[in-house]
Design a protein around this motif. Structure first.
Motif, PDB file in Angstrom:
ATOM      1  N   ASN A  31       0.802  -1.282  -0.029  1.00 36.92           N
ATOM      2  CA  ASN A  31      -0.143  -0.077  -0.189  1.00 36.92           C
ATOM      3  C   ASN A  31       0.653   1.191  -0.029  1.00 36.92           C
ATOM      4  O   ASN A  31       0.602   2.262   0.660  1.00 36.92           O
ATOM      5  CB  ASN A  31      -0.973   0.026   1.327  1.00 36.92           C
ATOM      6  CG  ASN A  31      -1.797   1.157   1.336  1.00 36.92           C
ATOM      7  OD1 ASN A  31      -2.386   1.707   0.310  1.00 36.92           O
ATOM      8  ND2 ASN A  31      -2.243   1.610   2.521  1.00 36.92           N
ATOM      9  N   SER A  70      11.578  13.145   4.021  1.00 37.40           N
ATOM     10  CA  SER A  70      12.779  14.137   4.413  1.00 37.40           C
ATOM     11  C   SER A  70      12.194  15.474   4.994  1.00 37.40           C
ATOM     12  O   SER A  70      12.985  15.728   5.910  1.00 37.40           O
ATOM     13  CB  SER A  70      13.366  14.442   3.047  1.00 37.40           C
ATOM     14  OG  SER A  70      13.579  13.208   2.430  1.00 37.40           O
ATOM     15  N   VAL A 101      -0.928  -5.315   8.159  1.00 36.85           N
ATOM     16  CA  VAL A 101      -0.843  -6.996   7.704  1.00 36.85           C
ATOM     17  C   VAL A 101       0.081  -7.176   6.759  1.00 36.85           C
ATOM     18  O   VAL A 101       0.082  -6.668   5.456  1.00 36.85           O
ATOM     19  CB  VAL A 101      -2.297  -7.249   7.445  1.00 36.85           C
ATOM     20  CG1 VAL A 101      -2.503  -8.868   7.212  1.00 36.85           C
ATOM     21  CG2 VAL A 101      -3.387  -7.039   8.500  1.00 36.85           C
ATOM     22  N   SER A 132      10.669  -1.597  -1.918  1.00 33.84           N
ATOM     23  CA  SER A 132      11.823  -1.746  -1.572  1.00 33.84           C
ATOM     24  C   SER A 132      12.310  -1.643  -0.105  1.00 33.84           C
ATOM     25  O   SER A 132      11.232  -0.912   0.608  1.00 33.84           O
ATOM     26  CB  SER A 132      13.050  -0.884  -2.465  1.00 33.84           C
ATOM     27  OG  SER A 132      12.878  -0.748  -3.465  1.00 33.84           O
ATOM     28  N   ARG A 157      13.437   4.824   5.494  1.00 36.06           N
ATOM     29  CA  ARG A 157      12.400   4.167   4.680  1.00 36.06           C
ATOM     30  C   ARG A 157      10.990   4.740   4.963  1.00 36.06           C
ATOM     31  O   ARG A 157      10.331   5.086   4.153  1.00 36.06           O
ATOM     32  CB  ARG A 157      12.716   2.814   4.487  1.00 36.06           C
ATOM     33  CG  ARG A 157      11.990   2.209   3.439  1.00 36.06           C
ATOM     34  CD  ARG A 157      12.351   2.638   1.786  1.00 36.06           C
ATOM     35  NE  ARG A 157      11.009   2.443   0.998  1.00 36.06           N
ATOM     36  CZ  ARG A 157      11.476   2.616  -0.390  1.00 36.06           C
ATOM     37  NH1 ARG A 157      12.452   3.076  -0.754  1.00 36.06           N
ATOM     38  NH2 ARG A 157      10.300   2.267  -1.182  1.00 36.06           N
ATOM     39  N   LEU A 318      12.853   5.907  -8.396  1.00 39.02           N
ATOM     40  CA  LEU A 318      12.160   7.116  -8.301  1.00 39.02           C
ATOM     41  C   LEU A 318      10.739   6.936  -8.683  1.00 39.02           C
ATOM     42  O   LEU A 318      10.376   6.341  -9.025  1.00 39.02           O
ATOM     43  CB  LEU A 318      12.839   8.289  -9.007  1.00 39.02           C
ATOM     44  CG  LEU A 318      14.446   8.770  -8.714  1.00 39.02           C
ATOM     45  CD1 LEU A 318      14.901   9.387  -9.978  1.00 39.02           C
ATOM     46  CD2 LEU A 318      14.295   9.499  -7.514  1.00 39.02           C
ATOM     47  N   LEU A 322       7.024   4.882 -11.839  1.00 42.73           N
ATOM     48  CA  LEU A 322       6.001   4.051 -11.292  1.00 42.73           C
ATOM     49  C   LEU A 322       4.682   4.666 -11.520  1.00 42.73           C
ATOM     50  O   LEU A 322       3.650   4.048 -11.736  1.00 42.73           O
ATOM     51  CB  LEU A 322       6.322   3.709  -9.792  1.00 42.73           C
ATOM     52  CG  LEU A 322       6.326   4.641  -8.719  1.00 42.73           C
ATOM     53  CD1 LEU A 322       4.861   5.049  -8.205  1.00 42.73           C
ATOM     54  CD2 LEU A 322       7.086   4.291  -7.664  1.00 42.73           C
TER      55      LEU A 322
HETATM   56  C1  LIG Z   1      13.133   9.584   2.306  1.00 45.93           C
HETATM   57  C2  LIG Z   1      12.907   9.435   1.022  1.00 45.93           C
HETATM   58  C3  LIG Z   1      12.886  10.296   0.207  1.00 45.93           C
HETATM   59  C4  LIG Z   1      12.477  10.044  -1.160  1.00 45.93           C
HETATM   60  N1  LIG Z   1      12.724  11.130  -2.057  1.00 45.93           N
HETATM   61  C5  LIG Z   1      12.376  10.971  -3.470  1.00 45.93           C
HETATM   62  C6  LIG Z   1      12.217  12.219  -4.303  1.00 45.93           C
HETATM   63  O1  LIG Z   1      12.656  13.276  -3.814  1.00 45.93           O
HETATM   64  N2  LIG Z   1      12.074  11.872  -5.615  1.00 45.93           N
HETATM   65  C7  LIG Z   1      11.621  10.485  -5.933  1.00 45.93           C
HETATM   66  O2  LIG Z   1      11.010  10.292  -7.127  1.00 45.93           O
HETATM   67  N3  LIG Z   1      11.590   9.500  -5.227  1.00 45.93           N
HETATM   68  C8  LIG Z   1      12.170   9.541  -3.893  1.00 45.93           C
HETATM   69  N4  LIG Z   1      12.094   8.709  -3.192  1.00 45.93           N
HETATM   70  C9  LIG Z   1      11.770   7.247  -3.616  1.00 45.93           C
HETATM   71  C10 LIG Z   1      10.175   6.979  -3.493  1.00 45.93           C
HETATM   72  O3  LIG Z   1       9.629   7.204  -2.321  1.00 45.93           O
HETATM   73  C11 LIG Z   1      10.086   5.616  -4.121  1.00 45.93           C
HETATM   74  O4  LIG Z   1      10.380   5.528  -5.540  1.00 45.93           O
HETATM   75  C12 LIG Z   1       8.511   5.038  -4.092  1.00 45.93           C
HETATM   76  O5  LIG Z   1       8.264   5.448  -2.581  1.00 45.93           O
HETATM   77  C13 LIG Z   1       8.475   3.731  -4.386  1.00 45.93           C
HETATM   78  O6  LIG Z   1       7.124   3.371  -4.416  1.00 45.93           O
HETATM   79  P1  LIG Z   1       6.591   1.763  -4.229  1.00 45.93           P
HETATM   80  O7  LIG Z   1       5.069   1.936  -3.874  1.00 45.93           O
HETATM   81  O8  LIG Z   1       7.122   0.904  -5.197  1.00 45.93           O
HETATM   82  O9  LIG Z   1       7.585   1.182  -2.679  1.00 45.93           O
HETATM   83  P2  LIG Z   1       6.889   2.004  -1.402  1.00 45.93           P
HETATM   84  O10 LIG Z   1       6.490   3.406  -1.392  1.00 45.93           O
HETATM   85  O11 LIG Z   1       8.125   1.590  -0.352  1.00 45.93           O
HETATM   86  O12 LIG Z   1       5.668   0.908  -1.000  1.00 45.93           O
HETATM   87  C14 LIG Z   1       5.862  -0.395  -0.910  1.00 45.93           C
HETATM   88  C15 LIG Z   1       4.777  -0.747   0.333  1.00 45.93           C
HETATM   89  O13 LIG Z   1       4.521  -2.071   0.455  1.00 45.93           O
HETATM   90  C16 LIG Z   1       4.550  -2.763   1.948  1.00 45.93           C
HETATM   91  N5  LIG Z   1       4.967  -4.209   1.653  1.00 45.93           N
HETATM   92  C17 LIG Z   1       6.338  -4.784   1.346  1.00 45.93           C
HETATM   93  N6  LIG Z   1       6.122  -6.027   1.375  1.00 45.93           N
HETATM   94  C18 LIG Z   1       4.769  -6.275   1.837  1.00 45.93           C
HETATM   95  C19 LIG Z   1       4.163  -7.537   2.048  1.00 45.93           C
HETATM   96  N7  LIG Z   1       4.527  -8.718   1.920  1.00 45.93           N
HETATM   97  N8  LIG Z   1       2.958  -7.500   2.476  1.00 45.93           N
HETATM   98  C20 LIG Z   1       2.284  -6.152   2.679  1.00 45.93           C
HETATM   99  N9  LIG Z   1       2.895  -5.169   2.492  1.00 45.93           N
HETATM  100  C21 LIG Z   1       4.194  -5.127   2.005  1.00 45.93           C
HETATM  101  C22 LIG Z   1       5.953  -1.679   2.125  1.00 45.93           C
HETATM  102  O14 LIG Z   1       5.657  -1.841   3.780  1.00 45.93           O
HETATM  103  C23 LIG Z   1       5.440  -0.565   1.619  1.00 45.93           C
HETATM  104  O15 LIG Z   1       4.579   0.181   2.568  1.00 45.93           O
HETATM  105  C24 LIG Z   1      12.258   8.684  -1.601  1.00 45.93           C
HETATM  106  C25 LIG Z   1      12.270   7.852  -0.869  1.00 45.93           C
HETATM  107  C26 LIG Z   1      12.589   8.025   0.513  1.00 45.93           C
HETATM  108  C27 LIG Z   1      12.450   6.804   1.457  1.00 45.93           C
END
Ligand SMILES: Cc1cc2nc3c(=O)[nH]c(=O)nc-3n(C[C@H](O)[C@H](O)[C@H](O)COP(=O)(O)OP(=O)(O)OC[C@H]3O[C@@H](n4cnc5c(N)ncnc54)[C@H](O)[C@@H]3O)c2cc1C
Ligand code: SF4
Length: 842
Positions: A31, A70, A101, A132, A157, A318, A322
């Protein structure tokens, strides 16, 4: 601080998936930003009619903007403000969210997912968006014998990581941090911790900062900007061990150097969360392998999106990619456009890292002999621009400190736009579109806000759909609500789309962001309700409760209004104001004793020299305001230094009246017509230390030669023929240069003091927070000011004089805190952060 309302292990029900009705069961694991965005895109394509949707997220919250962590770390945003979709959003949309969950296994043959709360959930279509996690590089001493990470070590994270870091950083014993990793995340972490007054060193294994996004020259300029923030940088260094038995006491570097510290933040890269996929037999290389439809290889009903995905060999870190993936996935899952293909993203990074604008795309430098490389570097301003051109096409760019041309360059990079013959036009506004013209030329799908994936067209549609203000369009589209670096472009697009019909944002008129009142209305409410402290104002008037960004402005206003009746709360002050000195690059402070009018005596000089000798002051420097600055004093030594000096504070810090610069005047100068020194001393004695929306620097010159530079001061006084005095207001000679406007010419120095005081009080009551007089005076107009201050056109002159007198009467020298610290930690140790160069003997 307002806390997030969401509670752990929440199960929010919309209609339970039955599998019997016409709607198919869509299950989403993860989520985060990608999972939630994919669902939003699906809903936007009528998905609610096609699917019953169930989501699992192992963080116990709704969906939040991870990028904004941040800002939460640095205290610029509260954690409650970064939520994109609150729990009620899921309920409203009929989505069943299992928050807190974790899904442990997928049975792709029977089409069920198994979660750690014992639930078995069937699906017809499954989306994996597990993102990640932070990578913990191998280091001795990272883990306790019980297998958990050593107390004091943090990943960066999640919202929980961030909250824990803030709590740890605010602990009075925790003063030094080491951040492992000098990429985007590491620099953000360092910047955030620095905002809590923590001394930070960044250790980076590559030879220069942000090595993934830029070459060594850009990295060197970035390093200067980062160091100027008081952050130490060690490049080409690798940590080998975390020191300390039961908690962190330092780290060891390869080569044997140890750095003592109380906390370690690991920002050394990320690893896709693929354990679940591996365990369930899905194809995983560096991440889960998907095709151009975002379908997991060889699976008909399983899709994956976001950072957990590997597409054509690429894994992205980034958000911009996505967003693009979520659109294609939603088109397929809903059948809206089954020909949609995701062909990969060209990542142009456009971010604000640690307050520094950074944009990077394509190549960092030339690769072929025939590549053209155009470089502009201005390290003292933190500006660096580099562009690589191949076959008359732009194939790479790095912009640091000034990303005004980024929209045009991104277009040129993405679309191979024709380049100006004079290449300099790529970097500056010669011959390439700028301002409105540039906005008009951007294509509809040009991405304006990378963080939230908002295109020009989306913004234009929002404006045409009735969003008449910039804030409204930002709210509707989320543009500008990430790192904030695109806000100028967002404004330009909105203004262009509205064809000049943009309405003013009400928020722009709020005195502080948390309270929906302009300054006058806020002051009226404070008076009416008898509020006397910052927390009382928040409680009574801030709909969202406390807000870090609003505290300092409120503290200043209350002090201006209430003088000695103001109830001081220390956490409403910034570090300079808490210890009455300017924090320096290495974490030490500067001490500037009062020296009215810049005049000193043998006794004072001797005392200052003795104190400097006794405390081994590394640098003694004359300031631009004609005072003596003792630099390099450790925080814990401040009370003793003040006591040894036995002089009042000279106000070189804070948003307040500072100094009056004077020339030698009529007693010594051949030209002087007025006693500038005497008047300067009298003005400084009267108004010392009063709070204001911005700093107030004054000067008095004995004749129009203006040796004290009176024409470029907030209030400047000049003696002219016939014993008369001219009073100028709204001048500046800093980053902004402006000659002050003539407020009045008077016959008598007493009159100067009255009018200068009245002007300052009016400015204190009317100006916006942090609005210096050089902006305030032209905004309200000198004619208006003359009317109020000189002619008493509004009949408030006596009131202004009385309010100023109350502030003057309530003055207490802040350095008296030395005898009675306001808090136990006020002068607690703050170790130097970086070793400053020895002062050269000249
Ligand atoms: C501090 C910070 C600053 C950032 N700044 C930038 C920026 O300025 N510009 C930019 O482009 N990007 C930035 N990023 C990167 C950006 O946040 C990520 O690219 C983006 O959040 C990725 O989205 P995602 O949904 O793939 O992963 P996430 O947002 O990490 O979401 C994945 C979710 O799945 C959950 N999950 C994992 N495994 C399971 C499971 N088995 N069951 C249930 N849930 C699960 C995780 O806990 C998490 O909540 C930053 C990241 C961080 C941490
Ligand atoms: S401003 Fe005039 S009076 Fe003052 S030092 Fe300069 S020349 Fe002399």
């Amino acid at each position: 601080m307002t806390s997030v309302l969401d509670t752990p292990r929440t199960r929010l029900s919309g209609p339970e998936p039955s599998g019997q009705g016409p709607r198919r069961r869509l299950v989403v694991i993860g989520n985060g930003m990608a999972g939630a965005r994919a669902v939003e895109e699906i809903l936007a394509r009528g998905g609610a009619g096609q699917f019953t949707i169930t989501m699992f997220g192992d963080e116990p919250y709704g969906n939040y903007n991870r990028i904004m962590l941040s800002h939460v770390l640095s205290g610029e945003e509260s954690d409650a403000d970064i939520f994109l979709n609150s729990l009620s959003w899921y309920q409203d949309k009929g989505i069943t969210l299992h928050a807190g969950v974790r899904v442990d296994r997928i049975d792709r043959f029977t089409k069920h997912v198994f979660s750690n709360d014992g639930r078995v959930t069937p699906y017809d279509i499954l989306i994996i968006a597990t993102g990640s996690r932070s990578h913990m590089p191998p280091m001795d001493g990272l883990y306790t014998p019980a297998g958990s990470v050593k107390p004091g070590v943090f990943a960066f994270r999640t919202i929980d990581d961030t909250r824990k870091m803030v709590a740890y950083a605010q602990h009075e014993h925790h003063r030094r941090a080491v951040v492992i990793g000098g990429g985007l995340l590491g620099l953000e972490a360092a910047y955030g911790l620095r905002s809590h007054g923590i001394n930070v060193d960044v250790v980076h294994s590559a030879g220069h900062l942000m090595s993934a996004q830029m070459g060594p020259d850009g990295g060197a300029v970035l390093r200067r900007s980062v160091e100027a923030l008081g952050i130490g940088v060690l490049t080409g260094s690798r940590t080998t061990a975390v020191l300390g038995s039961d908690r962190v006491t330092g780290i060891s570097l390869r080569g044997g150097t140890d750095i003592p510290c109380d906390m370690v933040v690991v920002a050394a890269g990320i690893r896709p969360n693929v354990d679940l996929a591996v365990l369930s037999g899905l194809p995983v290389e560096r991440a889960i392998v998907v095709d151009d439809r975002l379908r997991v290889q060889d699976e008909d009903d399983i899709y994956a999106v976001g950072e957990c995905v590997q597409h054509r060999g690429e894994v992205y870190g980034l958000v911009a990619p996505l967003w693009e993936q979520a659109v294609v996935l939603a088109n397929h899952v809903t059948g809206t456009d089954t020909s949609a293909m995701y062909l990969g993203s060209r990542t142009a990074t456009k971010l604000k890292v640690a307050g520094v604008e950074v944009a990077s795309m394509g190549l960092h430098g030339p690769e072929l002999d025939t590549d053209e490389h155009i470089v502009f570097s201005e390290p003292s301003r933190g500006v660096f621009k580099s562009i690589v051109v191949r076959d008359n096409k732009m194939v790479g760019a790095t912009l640091l400190g000034d990303s005004r041309k980024v929209a045009y360059l991104t277009e040129a990079y993405d679309r191979g736009l024709p380049l100006p013959e004079e290449r300099i036009g790529l970097m500056f506004d010669f011959g390439t579109p700028d301002g409105d013209a540039g906005v008009g030329e951007l294509s509809d799908d040009a991405q304006v806000c990378n963080c939230n994936g908002v295109s020009k067209k989306t913004l234009v549609d929002a404006v045409q759909g009735g969003c008449a203000t910039v804030a409204g369009a930002m709210e509707a589209t989320r543009a500008g609500k990430g790192c904030g670096s695109c806000k100028l472009l967002v404004r330009q697009v909105v203004e262009w789309a509205a064809d000049g019909a943009v309405e003013e944002d009400p928020v722009a008129n709020y005195y502080v962001p948390a309270i929906p009142l302009d300054k006058q209305a806020l002051m009226a409410e404070i008076r009416k309700r008898g509020l006397r402290s910052v927390s009382a104002v928040f409680q009574a008037l801030a709909p969202g409760g406390e807000d870090a960004r609003s505290k300092m402005g409120l503290a200043s206003l209350l002090k201006t209004m209430l003088a000695e009746r103001y109830m001081d709360e220390r956490d409403a002050r910034f570090i300079n104001d808490r210890v009455h000195g300017n924090i320096q690059r290495d974490g030490t402070f500067s001490v500037v004793p009062q020296m009215k009018g810049g005049v000193t005596s043998v006794q004072q000089l001797r005392r200052i020299a003795d104190v400097a000798e006794k405390h081994n002051v590394p640098l003694i420097k004359l300031t631009g305001g004609q005072r003596i600055d003792l630099l390099g004093i450790r925080k814990e030594d401040l009370p003793q230094v003040w006591a040894d000096l036995d002089m009042p504070s000279g106000y070189a810090y804070g948003k307040s009246f500072r100094t009056v610069k004077t020339c030698v005047g009529k007693d010594f100068c051949r030209y002087g017509t007025g006693d500038s020194t005497k008047l300067g001393i009298e003005i400084e004695s009267r108004f010392q230390g009063i709070e204001a929306p911005g700093k107030l620097k004054l000067a008095v010159s004995g004749c129009p030669r203006n040796c004290a530079e009176s024409l470029v001061k907030d209030v400047g006084v000049v003696a002219v023929e016939g014993g008369r005095w001219e009073i100028y207001v709204g001048g500046a000679a800093g980053a902004h240069i402006r000659k002050g406007d003539l407020l009045a010419t008077v016959d008598d120095p007493e009159q100067v003091k009255v009018l200068a005081g009245r002007f300052m009080q009016y400015y204190r009551e009317q100006a916006n927070w942090l609005e210096r007089t050089y902006a305030f005076v032209p905004r309200v107009g000198i004619e208006h000011l003359r009317g109020v201050i000189v002619d008493d056109a509004q009949g408030i002159a006596a009131q202004l004089d009385a309010a100023m007198q109350a502030s003057v009467d309530s003055y207490v020298d802040p350095w008296l805190d030395r005898d009675d610290p306001q808090t136990p930690g006020q002068f607690r140790t703050s170790l130097p952060l970086t070793v400053l160069p020895q002062v050269p003997v000249r």
